[in-house]
Write an enzyme that holds these catalytic residues in place. Structure first.
Site, PDB file in Angstrom:
ATOM      1  N   ASP A 159       0.865  -1.154  -0.039  1.00  0.00           N
ATOM      2  CA  ASP A 159       0.051   0.151   0.072  1.00  0.00           C
ATOM      3  C   ASP A 159       1.002   1.194  -0.071  1.00  0.00           C
ATOM      4  O   ASP A 159       2.048   1.327   0.758  1.00  0.00           O
ATOM      5  CB  ASP A 159      -0.991   0.176   1.231  1.00  0.00           C
ATOM      6  CG  ASP A 159      -2.002  -1.005   1.119  1.00  0.00           C
ATOM      7  OD1 ASP A 159      -2.353  -1.408  -0.027  1.00  0.00           O
ATOM      8  OD2 ASP A 159      -2.467  -1.393   2.211  1.00  0.00           O
ATOM      9  N   ASP A 173      -7.077  -1.586  -4.605  1.00  0.00           N
ATOM     10  CA  ASP A 173      -8.068  -1.318  -3.566  1.00  0.00           C
ATOM     11  C   ASP A 173      -8.954  -0.185  -4.250  1.00  0.00           C
ATOM     12  O   ASP A 173     -10.338  -0.255  -4.142  1.00  0.00           O
ATOM     13  CB  ASP A 173      -7.547  -0.648  -2.425  1.00  0.00           C
ATOM     14  CG  ASP A 173      -6.608  -1.631  -1.613  1.00  0.00           C
ATOM     15  OD1 ASP A 173      -6.967  -2.657  -1.773  1.00  0.00           O
ATOM     16  OD2 ASP A 173      -5.944  -1.228  -0.799  1.00  0.00           O
TER      17      ASP A 173
END
Length: 200
Positions: A159, A173
């Site tokens: 991330d 995401d």
């Protein structure tokens, strides 16, 4: 007897036609049915094209940030409101479920299987786009789960997009969230994956 057979129709009678399929309460002719097949194939092509783009953008972005930004100070894009900050996330948002990485891996794999099966009945372009986003996002994070450390099916997702007061996320995401929002909108509008529109 002959008159009864003519009215009812028998398999051997040339006047007895096969039952025509129905769509939305109306009979579909063989010509219309054959015309639907290319439309369905086009929607499937849209689904996989969107999925491939979402997956490619996610994969390339992760390769770049890992190579250039990992173990470096975060980069401010919009001051404190938006930064680039690389983290390895074995769980879900906010690091929830770090001990259940393999569960998230299985969920992602199940989502991919469900979408692949649903594609056979796909005749709606908006649904094709939505499912393509879901598929590409699921594949992106599943790739991390399989191939990244600490091991197969236990890998941590990369991330790097860090808004203020919000969990750090990635492009996979984003694709999943956008696909989910589009599905909710289509459902509220009464549009099914097969193109049927319900007007309540």
């Amino acid at each position: 007897m002959a008159e009864a057979e003519r009215i009812i129709g028998t398999p051997d009678s040339p006047e007895a036609g096969a039952a025509e399929p129905e769509k939305d309460g109306e009979a579909v002719t063989p010509a219309e049915e054959s015309a639907e097949r290319p439309r369905g194939r086009r929607r499937i092509a849209v689904l996989f094209a969107v999925a491939a783009l979402a997956y490619a953008f996610d994969l390339v972005s992760k390769l770049l940030v890992v190579a250039k930004l990992e173990h470096q100070d975060s980069i401010e894009i919009l001051g404190d409101w938006l930064k680039l900050e690389v983290i390895r996330n074995p769980g879900a948002a906010w690091g929830i479920g770090e001990a259940f990485t393999i569960v998230f891996t299985l969920i992602a794999a199940a989502v991919i299987v469900v979408i692949a099966r649903l594609a056979k009945k796909l005749y709606s372009t908006p649904w094709a786009i939505a499912l393509g986003l879901l598929l590409g996002g699921a594949l992106g994070n599943l790739t991390d789960r399989i191939f990244r450390a600490p091991g197969v099916f236990e890998g941590a997702v990369v991330d790097f997009i860090a808004p203020k007061n919000y969990p750090v996320f990635n492009l996979a995401d984003s694709a999943i969230v956008c696909g989910g929002i589009l599905i909710v909108i289509l459902s509220f509008r009464g549009i099914d994956p097969d193109g049927t529109v319900h007007k309540d």
